[in-house]
Write an enzyme that holds these catalytic residues in place. Structure first.
Site, PDB file in Angstrom:
ATOM      1  N   VAL A  75      14.249 -46.703  -6.757  1.00 19.38           N
ATOM      2  CA  VAL A  75      12.975 -46.425  -7.436  1.00 19.38           C
ATOM      3  C   VAL A  75      13.188 -46.033  -8.893  1.00 19.38           C
ATOM      4  O   VAL A  75      14.300 -45.717  -9.314  1.00 19.38           O
ATOM      5  CB  VAL A  75      12.184 -45.316  -6.702  1.00 19.38           C
ATOM      6  CG1 VAL A  75      11.884 -45.733  -5.277  1.00 19.38           C
ATOM      7  CG2 VAL A  75      12.960 -43.998  -6.717  1.00 19.38           C
ATOM      8  N   GLU A  76      12.089 -46.022  -9.654  1.00 16.93           N
ATOM      9  CA  GLU A  76      12.105 -45.656 -11.081  1.00 16.93           C
ATOM     10  C   GLU A  76      13.112 -46.501 -11.868  1.00 16.93           C
ATOM     11  O   GLU A  76      13.791 -46.025 -12.769  1.00 16.93           O
ATOM     12  CB  GLU A  76      12.443 -44.167 -11.262  1.00 16.93           C
ATOM     13  CG  GLU A  76      11.474 -43.222 -10.585  1.00 16.93           C
ATOM     14  CD  GLU A  76      10.248 -42.937 -11.434  1.00 16.93           C
ATOM     15  OE1 GLU A  76      10.089 -43.583 -12.484  1.00 16.93           O
ATOM     16  OE2 GLU A  76       9.451 -42.076 -11.026  1.00 16.93           O
ATOM     17  N   GLY A  77      13.194 -47.795 -11.530  1.00 17.89           N
ATOM     18  CA  GLY A  77      14.177 -48.677 -12.149  1.00 17.89           C
ATOM     19  C   GLY A  77      15.427 -48.731 -11.301  1.00 17.89           C
ATOM     20  O   GLY A  77      16.169 -47.751 -11.218  1.00 17.89           O
TER      21      GLY A  77
ATOM     22  N   LEU B   9       8.080 -40.787 -18.208  1.00 19.39           N
ATOM     23  CA  LEU B   9       9.046 -41.219 -17.193  1.00 19.39           C
ATOM     24  C   LEU B   9      10.263 -40.312 -17.115  1.00 19.39           C
ATOM     25  O   LEU B   9      10.946 -40.264 -16.098  1.00 19.39           O
ATOM     26  CB  LEU B   9       9.500 -42.664 -17.479  1.00 19.39           C
ATOM     27  CG  LEU B   9       8.643 -43.768 -16.847  1.00 19.39           C
ATOM     28  CD1 LEU B   9       9.127 -45.124 -17.319  1.00 19.39           C
ATOM     29  CD2 LEU B   9       8.653 -43.696 -15.336  1.00 19.39           C
TER      30      LEU B   9
END
Length: 780
Positions: free
Chosen positions: A466-468, A340
């Site tokens: 996005v991505e958290g 990630l």
């Protein structure tokens, strides 16, 4: 986070033991007592038992998150020992091949992109897709042995910045295959057969990848894996999994040839027989896999990049399709945590960096060219406030992006700093774009081929979510994960408790933690007194003040742990701690970035502005923690340790703001530094190109007008020609696009706007109306 509650319980235990201890001291002496403490477990044996009984169980997912990724510079901040010297080992450089790709293939791609048409058509032209596939844009990070480019993270960041400056939707399309693969997952964890099957096809462009993680009820809490359960079965002699899943927000899913599918694996019948395990698992599915439903799209804020759903009901997936094979089932979260950092630390910050740089270049030039009240708007104080912030945010984004990319290229996996950079860069880019919109005003909001910033503005919210999502990243992940991973002793204490019989280890790390806390309290006070007041040597001034704040942060972190499990619920406190950590890290990153560029004239001035703001942000965040801490005595102790009275950091002054503004309203080295990673079309009528080309001419014309006024003379023929050219350019640059029609008007030649369709007139006889009112006794 049970540690604070443990401290409360231990205080009772220590108090009761202190009575026995005082009697022991009187009889045996201090040396004997110390031996009793450390060797005989006088206090720590019952403390260890108490702690072990209180510690909440750590789930497999939480353990995977703690064990995955790596530690980097954030550990030094938590220790209170951060220093600039440690960052000097990072020296990102482009290879000859990477520079050639940036100068050739990347430029060719940008020439092919017409972002206005891409947005209108909600897709890129076929020839663009073909170019991306054939020229290796989808395999920038994959190794050359499979046909990839094998580029560094720094090179990937530079490529993404340039592409996104021309078309944000194209930038996202290139970013996804080069971050959360599954190309890199395959390269790191795939079986030999999986690598042979998929990697050459990914590198050739035959397969476009996507990764299906997010679900309707599993967004930032992706590890919960709701709506994605799979059960091990054996059918027709083939061991596999029956999975039902409902994924959304999956970028490139509508056109993907291979899907990385994350799901929660269950084995109630024990069919795995000890090979592999239950838990989050990743499967690799080709587009034609039976039962896979893919192709539907989301309309994401009007952007054109492909994003949609991945669904399936009771889909059978053979065990051979599991990433890494059966032996790697249940390890998917570890794989994801390791990878990630690419998406969080490289791709999303690259887009944010491009946006902030474009805002600095476009708003800076426009504010010099645009005049109101016969004055360039860039000379107006209110506009300079916006421009100063834009310049500062752009510098901070570039510095953080370059540093984290260098860390990744140094074979580090900075999971905490990647989360910091993702949240901070995207949020700062949003602020820069908002300021730029205030400067460009109507030119910023009118869509059309001449709009330099409009599509970027639409893309900003995508990076935020996005991505958290940024809110949860800030309030739950950065400090929550950081304190467990990066605190020098907390995780060690937890691990001794997990062992079940490690009293000596527990004793050692508790004493070390106390020593660590006291040393940071002392360092905070000493550095507050001894910090430099003069900015004659800017690097030394800011480094030593950042060192002070790092000690403040470390001491405040130790004291905050007294909340125990409640700290996890005090999200505003955790968010402020994240703000402080982020500002301190970005301060060191900005120092590192600027010190490596001594030849960029004016950069020290912008560094002064940016770091003044970062010092203020960090101190205010820590002060906010202390003032709002639920336990008031601890909050007071925090404020005493932070010693704000011995040196408060104000916001940038008006003079600093005006100086930062001037650096981007003139063709300075700083303005050119921001422009270096952007694409400028060779068409002289392109808006961004016009801003670049006419900025020096406008400045020359303005200087000439002041000279003519001072000398009280008329311009020469050549001077008049310059003034006329600049005035004509000004007129072109401030124009916005107009359209003969929009929406349905473009597709239906017979369409008539409803407001222009025949409207039956209603005749009103005013005299008759007045007579009627009079008859009723109404006053006219």
């Amino acid at each position: 986070f049970f540690f604070g509650l443990l401290c409360q319980k231990l205080s009772i235990l220590f108090f009761s033991k202190s009575i026995m201890l005082s009697k022991h001291i009187s009889r045996r002496g201090h040396a004997h007592v110390y031996g009793a403490l450390c060797n005989r477990g006088f206090v720590f044996t019952p403390a260890y038992k108490l702690a072990k009984s209180m510690m909440p169980p750590i789930s497999a997912t939480e353990k995977a998150a703690l064990e995955s990724g790596g530690l980097s510079f954030e550990q030094r901040i938590f220790e209170g020992t951060a220093n600039l010297q440690e960052l000097k080992k990072y020296n990102p450089q482009l290879t000859t091949e990477e520079q050639s790709f940036l100068d050739n293939e990347c430029e060719q791609l940008c020439m092919m992109l017409d972002d206005y048409k891409i947005i209108d058509n909600k897709d890129m032209p076929h020839e663009v897709w073909e170019f991306l596939r054939r020229r290796g844009f989808f395999c920038l990070k994959l190794h050359k042995e499979w046909g990839g480019k094998g580029f560094s993270s720094h090179a990937v960041s530079r490529v993404l910045q340039k592409v996104q400056s021309r078309s944000p939707s194209a930038g996202v399309t290139v970013a996804v295959p080069n971050s959360l693969g599954p190309g890199e997952l395959l390269m790191c964890y795939g079986t030999p057969a999986q690598k042979e099957n998929f990697l050459p096809r990914l590198c050739s462009g035959e397969l476009i990848p996507c990764f299906a993680l997010t679900a309707p009820h599993s967004g930032s809490d992706a590890a919960s894996m709701k709506e994605s359960d799979g059960y091990v079965v054996e059918e027709n002699g083939v061991l596999g999994v029956r999975v039902s899943f409902k994924k959304r927000y999956i970028t490139l899913a509508p056109v993907a040839g291979i899907v990385g599918l994350a799901f929660n694996l269950h084995d109630p019948k024990g069919l795995l027989k000890g090979v592999g395990g239950e838990g989050i698992t990743i499967a690799l599915l080709e587009r034609n896999h039976p039962g896979l439903k893919i192709g539907r799209r989301h309309d994401v804020g009007g952007n054109a990049f492909m994003n949609g759903t991945v669904e399936g009901t009771d889909v059978f997936i053979p065990m051979d399709c599991m990433l890494g094979g059966q032996s790697q089932t249940g390890k998917g979260w570890n794989f994801l945590m390791e990878q990630l950092s690419e998406g969080r630390g490289i791709s999303l910050p690259a887009g944010a960096c491009s946006a902030a740089s474009a805002a600095a270049v476009a708003a800076g030039a426009y504010s010099r060219i645009r005049q109101q009240f016969r004055v360039p708007i860039g000379d107006m104080g209110g506009v300079q406030e916006h421009l100063g912030r834009i310049a500062g945010q752009a510098l901070v984004c570039k510095a953080g992006s370059d540093l984290v990319a260098a860390m990744v290229d140094n074979h580090e996996s900075p999971s905490v700093l990647s989360a910091v950079l993702k949240q901070q860069a995207t949020d700062r880019a949003r602020m820069a774009f908002q300021d730029a919109s205030d400067v460009l005003a109507g030119s910023a909001i009118c869509r059309g081929p001449s709009s330099a910033l409009q599509s970027g503005y639409f893309m900003i919210p995508v990076g935020i979510t996005v991505e958290g999502a940024n809110t949860l990243t800030r309030t739950l992940m950065i400090f929550g994960q950081g304190v467990m991973r990066s605190h020098p002793h907390l995780l060690n204490i937890v691990q001794t408790l997990e062992k079940g019989n490690d009293v000596s280890g527990f004793t050692k790390h508790v004493l070390l933690m106390v020593k660590h806390a006291l040393s940071n309290v002392a360092a905070s006070l000493v550095r507050a007194v001894g910090r430099p007041r003069s900015t004659a040597d800017k690097v030394q001034y800011y480094e030593r003040n950042l060192n002070r704040l790092a000690a403040n942060f470390a001491a405040t972190s130790d004291m905050a742990l007294i909340l125990g499990g409640n700290l996890k619920r005090e999200e505003m406190i955790s968010g402020r701690m994240a703000d402080a950590l982020s500002a301190i890290f970005l301060g060191y990153a900005t120092l590192w970035y600027c010190e490596r560029r001594p030849n960029v004239q004016g950069l020290d001035t912008l560094m002064d502005y940016a770091l003044t703001g970062l010092l203020h942000e960090a101190q205010e965040a820590l002060d906010g923690v202390a003032r709002n801490f639920p336990l008031k005595p601890i909050g007071l102790a925090m404020r005493l340790v932070q010693a704000k009275a011995l040196g408060a950091y104000p916001r940038p002054t008006d003079k600093q703001t005006a100086a930062a503004s001037d650096l981007i309203t003139n063709p300075t080295d700083v303005w050119r530094m921001f422009a270096a990673d952007l694409f400028f079309h060779p068409d002289k009528n392109d808006q961004l190109t016009m801003l670049r080309d006419w900025l020096p001419e406008v400045i020359a014309a303005d200087r000439l007008e002041r000279q003519l006024k001072k000398e009280k003379r008329s311009p020469t023929v050549e001077e008049q020609a310059l003034l006329a050219r600049v005035e004509a350019a000004r007129d072109r640059i401030v124009q916005v696009d107009t359209h003969a029609g929009l929406g349905i008007e473009l597709t239906d030649p017979n369409y008539v706007r409803p407001a222009l369709r025949p409207y039956p007139a209603v005749k009103v006889i005013l005299g008759a109306q007045s007579s009627a009112q009079d008859a009723q006794g109404a006053r006219p």
